[in-house]
Design an enzyme around this catalytic site. Sequence first.
Site, PDB file in Angstrom:
ATOM      1  N   PHE A  22       0.851  -1.187   0.000  1.00 63.45           N
ATOM      2  CA  PHE A  22       0.000   0.000   0.000  1.00 63.45           C
ATOM      3  C   PHE A  22       0.892   1.245   0.000  1.00 63.45           C
ATOM      4  CE2 PHE A  22      -3.090   3.050   1.659  1.00 63.45           C
ATOM      5  CZ  PHE A  22      -4.202   2.729   0.894  1.00 63.45           C
ATOM      6  N   PHE A  57      -0.690  -2.681   8.245  1.00 60.46           N
ATOM      7  CA  PHE A  57      -1.284  -3.450   9.337  1.00 60.46           C
ATOM      8  C   PHE A  57      -0.785  -4.897   9.352  1.00 60.46           C
ATOM      9  CE2 PHE A  57      -4.698  -5.359  11.852  1.00 60.46           C
ATOM     10  CZ  PHE A  57      -4.860  -4.408  12.848  1.00 60.46           C
ATOM     11  N   GLU A  58      -0.420  -5.423   8.207  1.00 61.98           N
ATOM     12  CA  GLU A  58       0.042  -6.809   8.099  1.00 61.98           C
ATOM     13  C   GLU A  58       1.534  -6.982   8.391  1.00 61.98           C
ATOM     14  OE1 GLU A  58      -3.702  -6.217   6.514  1.00 61.98           O
ATOM     15  OE2 GLU A  58      -1.924  -5.303   5.597  1.00 61.98           O
ATOM     16  N   VAL A  81       2.091   5.200   5.996  1.00 61.18           N
ATOM     17  CA  VAL A  81       0.710   5.467   6.382  1.00 61.18           C
ATOM     18  C   VAL A  81       0.534   6.979   6.330  1.00 61.18           C
ATOM     19  CG1 VAL A  81      -1.086   5.100   8.116  1.00 61.18           C
ATOM     20  CG2 VAL A  81       0.813   3.464   7.933  1.00 61.18           C
ATOM     21  N   ILE A  82      -0.397   7.424   5.495  1.00 65.26           N
ATOM     22  CA  ILE A  82      -0.627   8.856   5.290  1.00 65.26           C
ATOM     23  C   ILE A  82      -1.999   9.213   5.847  1.00 65.26           C
ATOM     24  CG2 ILE A  82      -0.806  10.709   3.576  1.00 65.26           C
ATOM     25  CD1 ILE A  82       0.965   8.880   1.731  1.00 65.26           C
ATOM     26  N   ALA A  85      -8.952  11.496   5.913  1.00 65.33           N
ATOM     27  CA  ALA A  85     -10.054  12.227   6.540  1.00 65.33           C
ATOM     28  C   ALA A  85     -10.710  11.467   7.688  1.00 65.33           C
ATOM     29  CB  ALA A  85     -11.105  12.559   5.484  1.00 65.33           C
ATOM     30  N   HIS A  88      -8.966   6.086  10.682  1.00 68.41           N
ATOM     31  CA  HIS A  88      -8.280   4.855  10.272  1.00 68.41           C
ATOM     32  C   HIS A  88      -6.763   4.988  10.441  1.00 68.41           C
ATOM     33  CE1 HIS A  88      -7.704   1.133   8.017  1.00 68.41           C
ATOM     34  NE2 HIS A  88      -6.795   1.760   7.287  1.00 68.41           N
ATOM     35  N   ARG A 127      10.502  12.137   2.759  1.00 69.51           N
ATOM     36  CA  ARG A 127      11.215  11.149   3.568  1.00 69.51           C
ATOM     37  C   ARG A 127      11.607   9.903   2.773  1.00 69.51           C
ATOM     38  NH1 ARG A 127       8.488  14.577   6.109  1.00 69.51           N
ATOM     39  NH2 ARG A 127       8.870  15.199   8.253  1.00 69.51           N
TER      40      ARG A 127
END
Length: 161
Positions: A22, A57-58, A81-82, A85, A88, A127
């Site tokens: 992802f 998450f995995e 992980v960005i 809204a 989550h 980054r």
Amino acid sequence: MTIYEGNYNGQGKKIAIVTSRFNEFITSKLLSGAEDMLIRHGVARENIDVIWVPGAFEIPYITKRAVHSQKYDGVITLGTVIRGATTHYDYVCNEVSKGVAQVGMNSNIPVLFGVLTTESIEQAVERAGTKAGNKGAETALGLLEMISLNEQFHVESVGMN
């Protein structure tokens, strides 16, 4: 007084890099940075295993499996992980960081956290090799140092899962 310091010698080391698919437009750059840094410091390309997982998450689950395989001197975790809204983001960030930390604490090998948690795509891009350096490369360097330190202690921990 005794001072312990690690070095960055990767010769003969076997490394796993668990990477989230992802946000692959970012994680692929983190992965390239990590691979490049490891190779520059003596890790043979054939001693680097890349393990792709669907999302951040995995990462902890497969990291635990990699550690328990006893094939590696250390494991790097990479993901992005960005914030969006919804809430989550908070759940994913909390669980992946806790999960990787738990695996590392219950392991006899170093497990390093290279998961970006950013407020924006721009911060993630910075980054992953632009203004703020490449955090994948930095994590790889940290892993080599921790492997060296780990080898200096030769301690078999009791009750490691």
